[in-house]
Design an enzyme around this catalytic site. Sequence first.
Site, short mmCIF file in Angstrom:
data_model
loop_
_atom_site.label_atom_id
_atom_site.label_comp_id
_atom_site.label_asym_id
_atom_site.label_seq_id
_atom_site.Cartn_x
_atom_site.Cartn_y
_atom_site.Cartn_z
N LYS A 1 -14.82 -81.35 44.89
CA LYS A 1 -14.58 -80.59 43.66
C LYS A 1 -15.92 -80.14 43.05
O LYS A 1 -16.98 -80.66 43.42
CB LYS A 1 -13.81 -81.47 42.66
CG LYS A 1 -14.54 -82.74 42.25
CD LYS A 1 -13.61 -83.71 41.53
CE LYS A 1 -14.35 -84.99 41.17
NZ LYS A 1 -13.45 -86.03 40.63
N TYR B 1 -42.96 -75.46 22.70
CA TYR B 1 -42.24 -75.29 21.44
C TYR B 1 -42.35 -76.51 20.54
O TYR B 1 -42.20 -77.64 21.00
CB TYR B 1 -40.74 -75.03 21.72
CG TYR B 1 -40.45 -73.66 22.28
CD1 TYR B 1 -40.69 -72.51 21.53
CD2 TYR B 1 -39.93 -73.53 23.56
CE1 TYR B 1 -40.41 -71.26 22.05
CE2 TYR B 1 -39.63 -72.28 24.09
CZ TYR B 1 -39.88 -71.14 23.33
OH TYR B 1 -39.61 -69.92 23.84
C1 LIG Z 1 -13.88 -87.19 41.40
C2 LIG Z 1 -12.89 -88.16 41.96
C3 LIG Z 1 -13.26 -89.07 42.97
C4 LIG Z 1 -14.68 -89.24 43.44
O1 LIG Z 1 -15.38 -90.03 42.54
P1 LIG Z 1 -16.86 -90.53 42.86
O2 LIG Z 1 -17.18 -91.50 41.80
O3 LIG Z 1 -17.73 -89.32 42.82
O4 LIG Z 1 -16.81 -91.13 44.22
C5 LIG Z 1 -12.26 -89.85 43.52
N1 LIG Z 1 -10.99 -89.78 43.09
C6 LIG Z 1 -10.61 -88.95 42.10
C7 LIG Z 1 -9.20 -88.93 41.66
C8 LIG Z 1 -11.54 -88.11 41.50
O5 LIG Z 1 -11.16 -87.28 40.52
#
Ligand SMILES: *Cc1c(COP(=O)(O)O)cnc(C)c1O
Length: 360
Positions: free
Chosen positions: A36, A256
């Site tokens: 994702k 800045y």
């Molecule tokens: C994002 C996600 C993961 C992965 O999590 P990590 O901590 O990056 O390994 C796994 N399961 C679900 C449902 C997620 O949304």
Amino acid sequence: MHMKPATAKISSVALKHNIREIKRKAPNSKIIAIVKANAYGHGVVFVSSAIEQMVDCFGVARLEEALSLRSNGITKPILLLEGFFSEKDLPIIAVNNIQTIVHNREQLTALQRAEVPNQIKVWVKVDTGMHRLGVSLEQTDEFYRLLQDCPNVDKNIGFVSHFSRADELDCGYTEKQLADFLRVTQDKQGERSIAASGGILFWQESHLDWIRPGIIMYGISPNNTPSKEYGLIPVMTLTSSLIAVRDHKKGEPVGYGGRWVSEKDTKIGVIAIGYGDGYPRDMPSGTPVYVNGRRVPIVGKVSMDMLTVDLGADSQDQVGDEVILWGKELPIEEIAQIGGVLSYELITKLTPRVLTEYID
Ligand SMILES: *Cc1c(COP(=O)(O)O)cnc(C)c1O
């Protein structure tokens, strides 16, 4: 003269190493590779293509992400981790071999009503204690039965849950989540999945049928410990270059607000990366960057397109020299800790202006 702008260098060798390491840690589980958010900022098409033969399924958060994988030639199953957002998505999901989580009654009803050309594989999300998404422990039986009775649903129904405190080793909460998950699913056929990165690293008994690695695939820890400790290699090296090396007098401020003032004559390096690239504006003076084999501190405020470092009076660094903001040489976990943010945020907040270079 050559000055390269902010560039994320992505290593497929590191990525594949991490998958092999994950398989070594969880040898009896199949893998839902979580890609994702543009593969956590690493480039979803590159990452998915590089590892497709090593994993069993991909996990994404949005239908658009799943369809982008399909249009780029990925054929392995894809799971929507939050399920579908609209009834209209169901025919698209069905024909594209996309699997969905079902976490609420609205999704269940939509599945019952839909007209789809083929059955859809679903996973019931059980809320074991995160209290964000999922069916309660008490409702799990009923949801499972209703889904089994639904003609649109593939009878091979899976179960998923998610740990909320997997990185805390002795708070007792993870054991309870796992025990509840096993209890409500024990008399049922379906395959089970609860471990994301924290579960994979710290809770062997949680690996079950499917693991869901995200951050550790990219060679980053789910906590503040540099990932090397877990046998992982960072996939991303965030680089930029020096675009100016300037003599700077004792007592003069930089940047800045003029908040940082040099206590000695020195050389200031200006690096072409800033919050417009996703490097956090809040990183304090003293945060290290890596130049020519050593760490030097950021001084003054991070600006939109640049940041400044104290190279030291004896610096031999030249305009055009490469600078590493994080990577194997400089653990992102350390940078995240200094900034009071998560490594997850640092990588997903890089902006489209950052170039991507696939290095091997
Ligand atoms: C994002 C996600 C993961 C992965 O999590 P990590 O901590 O990056 O390994 C796994 N399961 C679900 C449902 C997620 O949304």
